[in-house]
Design an enzyme around this catalytic site. Structure first.
Site, PDB file in Angstrom:
ATOM      1  N   ARG A   3       4.386  20.392  44.957  1.00  0.00           N
ATOM      2  CA  ARG A   3       4.027  20.329  43.796  1.00  0.00           C
ATOM      3  C   ARG A   3       3.088  21.084  43.488  1.00  0.00           C
ATOM      4  NH1 ARG A   3       8.577  21.931  44.528  1.00  0.00           N
ATOM      5  NH2 ARG A   3      10.317  21.039  44.059  1.00  0.00           N
ATOM      6  N   SER A   9      12.858  17.510  36.129  1.00  0.00           N
ATOM      7  CA  SER A   9      12.241  15.806  36.752  1.00  0.00           C
ATOM      8  C   SER A   9      11.130  15.245  36.762  1.00  0.00           C
ATOM      9  CB  SER A   9      12.098  16.961  38.373  1.00  0.00           C
ATOM     10  OG  SER A   9      13.285  17.999  38.783  1.00  0.00           O
ATOM     11  N   GLU A  23       5.564  14.408  37.902  1.00  0.00           N
ATOM     12  CA  GLU A  23       5.551  15.672  38.275  1.00  0.00           C
ATOM     13  C   GLU A  23       5.503  16.145  37.139  1.00  0.00           C
ATOM     14  OE1 GLU A  23       9.107  19.353  39.807  1.00  0.00           O
ATOM     15  OE2 GLU A  23       8.675  16.848  40.265  1.00  0.00           O
TER      16      GLU A  23
END
Length: 306
Positions: free
Chosen positions: A179, A228, A298
């Site tokens: 990520r 998310s 995130e």
């Protein structure tokens, strides 16, 4: 809250600019959460050359922030000083396939790139079908879903530096990790090329349908959400840790942890950015207390608080 209007000075310093400058543009309407304050200046460049010209002539002391479709973003209630750049589909949204290569502008929707690959009978990019963002965001955060990530298919990415210079990055030079990428945050990605694998329409479409079915069954995609919220810690699922800490359905003001998928925060209608961020920090604290594991955001959070 409003900021001093800088647009006249910027236009005077950049007589050849073709893109659009807007003062005190609300960013709430440009994010999926529908919260947050204004951008002091919002700039929508006409194309890559226009972006390079703008950056080369922009005063170095002005901060620059890039936003995409706002699907993975909290803009704080005080807004963003300086310049916010948003690449438009008109100048940066193209996507095409030739041989086994899919080329896409940074403003192209991930889903659109998946569809272009499918139309060319190229497999490997189906995971993009389930990611509600743009290619620019996918490059910056190594976006992934359903067992695949951007790093698995990228050939190279192109971007413009703060000095207006163009750069091309190979897959290795992107320094992808989970990520995130290791490229200088000042680089604004403008396009990318991806490698697909020849396959049959039936196989590709079946996989895309599976990706979509999973999203609809497991995620609150029709709510005002940001996707998310937290990265999965090594060997753990963030949602399981959140659930075990008793946070499913937890509320702060107009923000709520989704009952459907508790790694999603939702704006129930009247949330502020502060409500959402406070809720996220409350979840982090409870998970830490319950499991000893620290969750990391995130979702990107930008701007200043009121």
């Amino acid at each position: 809250m409003t900021f001093p209007d800088l647009t006249a000075d910027l236009k005077a310093a950049m007589p050849q600019l073709r893109g659009r400058l807007t003062a005190n543009q609300s960013l709430a309407e440009l994010t999926w959460f529908r919260v947050g304050g204004p951008a002091q200046v919002l700039f929508a460049p006409a194309d890559e050359d226009d972006l390079a010209y703008f950056l080369a002539h922009l005063p170095k002391e002005l901060p620059v922030t890039v936003v995409g479709v706002g699907s993975n973003l909290i803009v704080r209630d005080g807004g963003l000083p300086g310049v916010v750049i948003r690449l438009s589909p008109r100048g940066f949204g193209e996507a095409s396939a030739e041989s086994a290569v899919v080329s896409a502008g940074a403003a192209a929707l991930d889903k659109r790139v998946s569809e272009v690959a499918a139309a060319a009978n190229l497999a490997g990019l189906e995971f993009f079908f389930g990611i509600p963002g743009t290619i620019g965001g996918a490059l910056r955060m190594n976006a992934g879903a359903n067992g695949a990530e951007t790093k698995d298919v990228l050939i190279e990415a192109t971007g413009i530096g703060r000095d207006g210079q163009k750069h091309v990055f190979s897959n290795a030079e992107m320094k992808f990790v989970y990520r995130n990428s290791g490229v200088d945050p000042a680089i604004i990605f403008t396009s990318a090329r991806f490698r697909g694998k020849p396959s049959t329409p039936e196989v590709i479409r079946t996989r895309m349908n599976e990706v979509q079915a999973h999203r609809e069954a497991a995620q609150p995609i029709r709510e005002k959400t940001g996707g998310s919220t937290f990265k999965n810690p090594p060997d753990h699922s963030a949602w399981k840790l959140i659930d075990a800490a008793g946070c499913r359905g937890l509320r702060v003001g107009g923000a709520q942890v989704s009952d459907m998928h508790c790694n999603f925060l939702i704006n129930t209608g009247d949330a502020t950015a502060n409500d959402i961020e406070t809720l996220g920090e409350t979840v982090r604290a409870r998970v830490k207390e319950n499991s000893g594991i620290e969750l990391h955001w995130e979702i990107k959070r930008i701007g200043i608080s009121n």
